[in-house]
Motif scaffolding. Sequence first.
Motif, PDB file in Angstrom:
ATOM      1  N   SER A 190       0.353  -1.766   0.165  1.00 25.99           N
ATOM      2  CA  SER A 190       0.123   0.627  -0.091  1.00 25.99           C
ATOM      3  C   SER A 190       0.650   1.031  -0.559  1.00 25.99           C
ATOM      4  CB  SER A 190      -0.829  -0.276   0.685  1.00 25.99           C
ATOM      5  OG  SER A 190      -0.899  -0.502   2.260  1.00 25.99           O
ATOM      6  N   LYS A 191       2.039   1.212   0.846  1.00 26.05           N
ATOM      7  CA  LYS A 191       2.806   2.982   0.381  1.00 26.05           C
ATOM      8  C   LYS A 191       3.377   2.571  -0.688  1.00 26.05           C
ATOM      9  CE  LYS A 191       3.496   2.277   5.443  1.00 26.05           C
ATOM     10  NZ  LYS A 191       4.197   2.407   6.744  1.00 26.05           N
ATOM     11  N   LEU A 192       3.950   1.842  -1.421  1.00 28.48           N
ATOM     12  CA  LEU A 192       4.463   1.825  -2.943  1.00 28.48           C
ATOM     13  C   LEU A 192       3.294   1.906  -3.297  1.00 28.48           C
ATOM     14  CD1 LEU A 192       6.951  -0.918  -2.786  1.00 28.48           C
ATOM     15  CD2 LEU A 192       7.577   0.975  -1.833  1.00 28.48           C
ATOM     16  N   ARG A 193       2.431   1.483  -3.384  1.00 26.06           N
ATOM     17  CA  ARG A 193       1.366   1.834  -4.379  1.00 26.06           C
ATOM     18  C   ARG A 193       0.959   3.268  -4.321  1.00 26.06           C
ATOM     19  NH1 ARG A 193      -4.683  -1.246  -5.354  1.00 26.06           N
ATOM     20  NH2 ARG A 193      -5.040   0.429  -7.045  1.00 26.06           N
ATOM     21  N   ALA A 194       0.739   3.696  -3.279  1.00 25.39           N
ATOM     22  CA  ALA A 194       0.692   5.412  -2.737  1.00 25.39           C
ATOM     23  C   ALA A 194       0.907   5.623  -3.602  1.00 25.39           C
ATOM     24  CB  ALA A 194       0.568   5.156  -1.375  1.00 25.39           C
TER      25      ALA A 194
END
Length: 174
Positions: free
Chosen positions: A72-76
Amino acid sequence: MLVACRNPSGKTYYQILSVNDDASYDEIRTSYRSSLLIFHPDKIHGKCGIGDDEVHEDFVKIQKAWEVLSDSKLRARYDHELECARHASEIAEDVDLEEMTAEDIDERTEFFYPCRCGDCFSVTSEELQEMGLLSDVGKEEGKLLEDIKADRASVLLHCGSCSLKIKLMVRLCP
């Protein structure tokens, strides 16, 4: 870790996994698993005349897309970088106010600049005044505000017909 918006093939990670930008985690995981079944080197080796290098390259792209989109952090961060890249690519060019054609209409001046699509970018002296780029007293002469510290200011102008934008650069009085 810096996440690249596009890989060398020009596809986004969403395109590599054949999902929409707003796909859920489950949709991404399902597509990833399907892609692995199709592109895994053990499954495709020797079929359809595809070489080992191409198989490995596709497999690595799928793995990298999954690595980023499943976290989720990398995607954001990736989504933010992708959005920035999309906006940057929509800016056709930087244009100085002096490069625009000026036309006096009633008690205001309208500035025009041609777009590639055949329409134009436009802004009025009133709009520039509202943005704080023209003084109220000298708007007829196009006098720029002198109390602003910077020597240049910019504003994005949208084309009347297409999605292109220009960055209008305005020189402020010293």
